[in-house]
Motif scaffolding. Structure first.
Motif, PDB file in Angstrom:
ATOM      1  N   PHE A 152      50.020  30.303  58.671  1.00 20.16           N
ATOM      2  CA  PHE A 152      48.664  30.163  58.093  1.00 20.16           C
ATOM      3  C   PHE A 152      48.241  28.519  57.834  1.00 20.16           C
ATOM      4  CE2 PHE A 152      45.606  31.021  54.682  1.00 20.16           C
ATOM      5  CZ  PHE A 152      44.965  32.124  55.147  1.00 20.16           C
ATOM      6  N   ALA A 153      49.277  27.957  57.388  1.00 21.96           N
ATOM      7  CA  ALA A 153      49.121  26.394  57.291  1.00 21.96           C
ATOM      8  C   ALA A 153      48.826  25.506  58.346  1.00 21.96           C
ATOM      9  CB  ALA A 153      50.482  25.750  56.613  1.00 21.96           C
ATOM     10  N   VAL A 154      49.469  26.089  59.654  1.00 20.43           N
ATOM     11  CA  VAL A 154      49.199  25.429  61.121  1.00 20.43           C
ATOM     12  C   VAL A 154      47.873  25.726  61.316  1.00 20.43           C
ATOM     13  CG1 VAL A 154      49.905  25.544  63.356  1.00 20.43           C
ATOM     14  CG2 VAL A 154      51.592  25.162  61.705  1.00 20.43           C
ATOM     15  N   LEU A 155      47.367  27.002  61.176  1.00 18.64           N
ATOM     16  CA  LEU A 155      46.139  27.481  61.453  1.00 18.64           C
ATOM     17  C   LEU A 155      44.938  26.692  60.618  1.00 18.64           C
ATOM     18  CD1 LEU A 155      46.363  31.158  62.286  1.00 18.64           C
ATOM     19  CD2 LEU A 155      46.142  29.196  63.862  1.00 18.64           C
ATOM     20  N   LEU A 156      45.182  26.353  59.536  1.00 19.17           N
ATOM     21  CA  LEU A 156      44.458  25.696  58.513  1.00 19.17           C
ATOM     22  C   LEU A 156      44.325  24.244  58.737  1.00 19.17           C
ATOM     23  CD1 LEU A 156      44.890  27.208  54.977  1.00 19.17           C
ATOM     24  CD2 LEU A 156      42.916  27.471  56.229  1.00 19.17           C
ATOM     25  N   ARG A 174      43.287  38.101  58.105  1.00 18.11           N
ATOM     26  CA  ARG A 174      43.260  39.394  57.685  1.00 18.11           C
ATOM     27  C   ARG A 174      44.492  39.974  57.219  1.00 18.11           C
ATOM     28  NH1 ARG A 174      39.172  37.559  59.102  1.00 18.11           N
ATOM     29  NH2 ARG A 174      36.942  38.143  58.778  1.00 18.11           N
ATOM     30  N   ALA A 175      45.361  40.033  57.937  1.00 17.05           N
ATOM     31  CA  ALA A 175      46.883  40.676  57.919  1.00 17.05           C
ATOM     32  C   ALA A 175      47.682  39.865  56.788  1.00 17.05           C
ATOM     33  CB  ALA A 175      47.423  40.948  58.917  1.00 17.05           C
ATOM     34  N   ALA A 176      47.700  38.578  56.880  1.00 16.78           N
ATOM     35  CA  ALA A 176      48.367  37.853  55.891  1.00 16.78           C
ATOM     36  C   ALA A 176      48.542  37.941  54.523  1.00 16.78           C
ATOM     37  CB  ALA A 176      48.087  36.470  56.035  1.00 16.78           C
ATOM     38  N   PRO A 177      47.484  38.344  53.925  1.00 16.09           N
ATOM     39  CA  PRO A 177      47.453  38.779  52.463  1.00 16.09           C
ATOM     40  C   PRO A 177      48.428  40.122  52.243  1.00 16.09           C
ATOM     41  CG  PRO A 177      45.491  38.110  52.758  1.00 16.09           C
ATOM     42  CD  PRO A 177      46.117  38.137  54.232  1.00 16.09           C
ATOM     43  N   VAL A 178      48.378  40.670  53.144  1.00 17.03           N
ATOM     44  CA  VAL A 178      48.937  42.175  52.902  1.00 17.03           C
ATOM     45  C   VAL A 178      50.298  42.115  53.362  1.00 17.03           C
ATOM     46  CG1 VAL A 178      49.070  44.595  54.097  1.00 17.03           C
ATOM     47  CG2 VAL A 178      46.782  43.568  53.747  1.00 17.03           C
ATOM     48  N   VAL A 179      50.571  41.265  54.276  1.00 25.39           N
ATOM     49  CA  VAL A 179      51.935  40.807  54.609  1.00 25.39           C
ATOM     50  C   VAL A 179      52.755  40.373  53.420  1.00 25.39           C
ATOM     51  CG1 VAL A 179      53.472  39.517  56.121  1.00 25.39           C
ATOM     52  CG2 VAL A 179      51.745  40.994  57.234  1.00 25.39           C
ATOM     53  N   LEU A 180      52.007  39.311  52.851  1.00 24.32           N
ATOM     54  CA  LEU A 180      52.613  38.419  52.045  1.00 24.32           C
ATOM     55  C   LEU A 180      52.890  39.382  50.464  1.00 24.32           C
ATOM     56  CD1 LEU A 180      50.879  35.037  52.279  1.00 24.32           C
ATOM     57  CD2 LEU A 180      53.333  35.565  52.690  1.00 24.32           C
ATOM     58  N   ILE A 181      51.766  40.208  50.380  1.00 21.98           N
ATOM     59  CA  ILE A 181      52.256  40.924  49.104  1.00 21.98           C
ATOM     60  C   ILE A 181      53.313  41.978  49.240  1.00 21.98           C
ATOM     61  CG2 ILE A 181      50.968  42.881  47.701  1.00 21.98           C
ATOM     62  CD1 ILE A 181      48.197  41.246  47.970  1.00 21.98           C
ATOM     63  N   GLY A 182      53.200  42.681  50.513  1.00 17.32           N
ATOM     64  CA  GLY A 182      54.268  43.530  50.962  1.00 17.32           C
ATOM     65  C   GLY A 182      55.608  42.917  51.051  1.00 17.32           C
ATOM     66  N   ALA A 183      55.892  41.829  51.412  1.00 23.22           N
ATOM     67  CA  ALA A 183      57.023  41.174  51.509  1.00 23.22           C
ATOM     68  C   ALA A 183      57.429  40.657  50.122  1.00 23.22           C
ATOM     69  CB  ALA A 183      56.778  39.873  52.458  1.00 23.22           C
ATOM     70  N   SER A 202      41.121  36.071  68.169  1.00 30.89           N
ATOM     71  CA  SER A 202      41.603  37.277  67.758  1.00 30.89           C
ATOM     72  C   SER A 202      42.986  37.058  66.960  1.00 30.89           C
ATOM     73  CB  SER A 202      42.010  38.196  68.940  1.00 30.89           C
ATOM     74  OG  SER A 202      40.850  38.241  69.869  1.00 30.89           O
ATOM     75  N   PHE A 203      43.991  36.175  67.390  1.00 26.93           N
ATOM     76  CA  PHE A 203      45.083  35.960  66.697  1.00 26.93           C
ATOM     77  C   PHE A 203      44.609  35.416  65.365  1.00 26.93           C
ATOM     78  CE2 PHE A 203      48.484  32.925  65.380  1.00 26.93           C
ATOM     79  CZ  PHE A 203      49.518  33.643  65.278  1.00 26.93           C
ATOM     80  N   GLU A 204      43.872  34.355  65.252  1.00 28.70           N
ATOM     81  CA  GLU A 204      43.656  33.916  64.091  1.00 28.70           C
ATOM     82  C   GLU A 204      42.903  34.945  63.205  1.00 28.70           C
ATOM     83  OE1 GLU A 204      41.953  29.543  63.163  1.00 28.70           O
ATOM     84  OE2 GLU A 204      40.203  30.894  63.426  1.00 28.70           O
TER      85      GLU A 204
END
Length: 169
Positions: free
Chosen positions: A113-117, A149-158, A142-144
C-alpha cells in the motif's frame, strides 16, 4: 480356548450374556453354551461375535485373552499422556506459526500500500495507444484498485487473527 476368549472379551467390554445375545440375535442360553464349551458357533456366527465384541476372529480363535492388569493400564496411560503432550505442542506450534503469518500479511499489505501511494499511479499518464502499454496499464490499475478495496478487509481480518492467536500468559 474359544469359550474362554468369548467370556473374557465379553466381560472386558462390560457386556452380560444377555446383552451379547441381543446383539447377536440369539438367546442367552446360546451364549452360555458357547462359554461352557457345550456348543460351538458356526463361521457366520463367529464373524458376528467378533463384530459385536469389536475384535478379530483370529483373536477369538487364538491364544487365551487375559484381562489387562494394572501395570498394563499404567503403561497405556503413560503413552496416552505423551501423545496428549505431543498434540498440545503441535497445536501451540501451529498457532504460533499462524500468528506470525498474520503479522507478515499485515506488514506486506501495508508495504505494498505504501509503495503504491508513493508511486502516485504513474500509469495514468501513459500513452494507451500502444496495445501492450494498454494491457499493462489496465493490469496495474486492476491490481491497485483491488488492493485499495481489499487492503482494509485484509488488515482488519489479520488484526483480529493476530489478537485471537496471541500467546496468553
Amino acid at each position: 480356548m474359544l469359550s474362554e476368549n468369548i467370556k473374557t472379551i465379553r466381560k472386558s467390554k462390560g457386556l452380560s450374556q444377555q446383552e451379547l445375545a441381543v446383539k447377536l440375535n440369539v438367546v442367552r442360553q446360546t451364549v452360555s453354551k458357547w462359554e461352557q464349551e457345550l456348543s460351538v458357533p458356526d463361521s457366520d456366527m463367529l464373524i458376528s461375535i467378533s463384530e459385536a465384541l469389536e475384535t478379530s476372529v483370529s483373536t477369538l480363535l487364538g491364544e487365551n485373552v487375559t484381562e489387562p492388569s494394572a501395570d498394563d493400564l499404567k503403561a497405556i496411560s503413560a503413552k496416552l499422556e505423551v501423545i496428549n503432550l505431543q498434540l498440545a505442542q503441535r497445536k501451540t506450534t501451529r498457532k504460533r506459526v499462524l500468528h506470525w503469518l498474520l503479522i507478515a500479511l499485515c506488514a506486506a499489505t501495508a508495504a505494498i500500500f505504501a509503495v503504491l501511494l508513493s508511486l502516485e499511479s504513474p500509469y495514468l499518464g501513459w500513452d494507451y495507444g500502444d496495445p501492450e502499454t494498454a494491457v499493462l496499464g489496465t493490469a496495474v490499475h486492476s491490481f491497485e484498485w483491488l488492493l485499495v478495496r481489499a487492503a482494509p478487509v485484509v488488515l482488519i481480518g489479520a488484526a483480529i487473527g493476530i489478537f485471537l492467536t496471541r500467546k496468553k500468559e
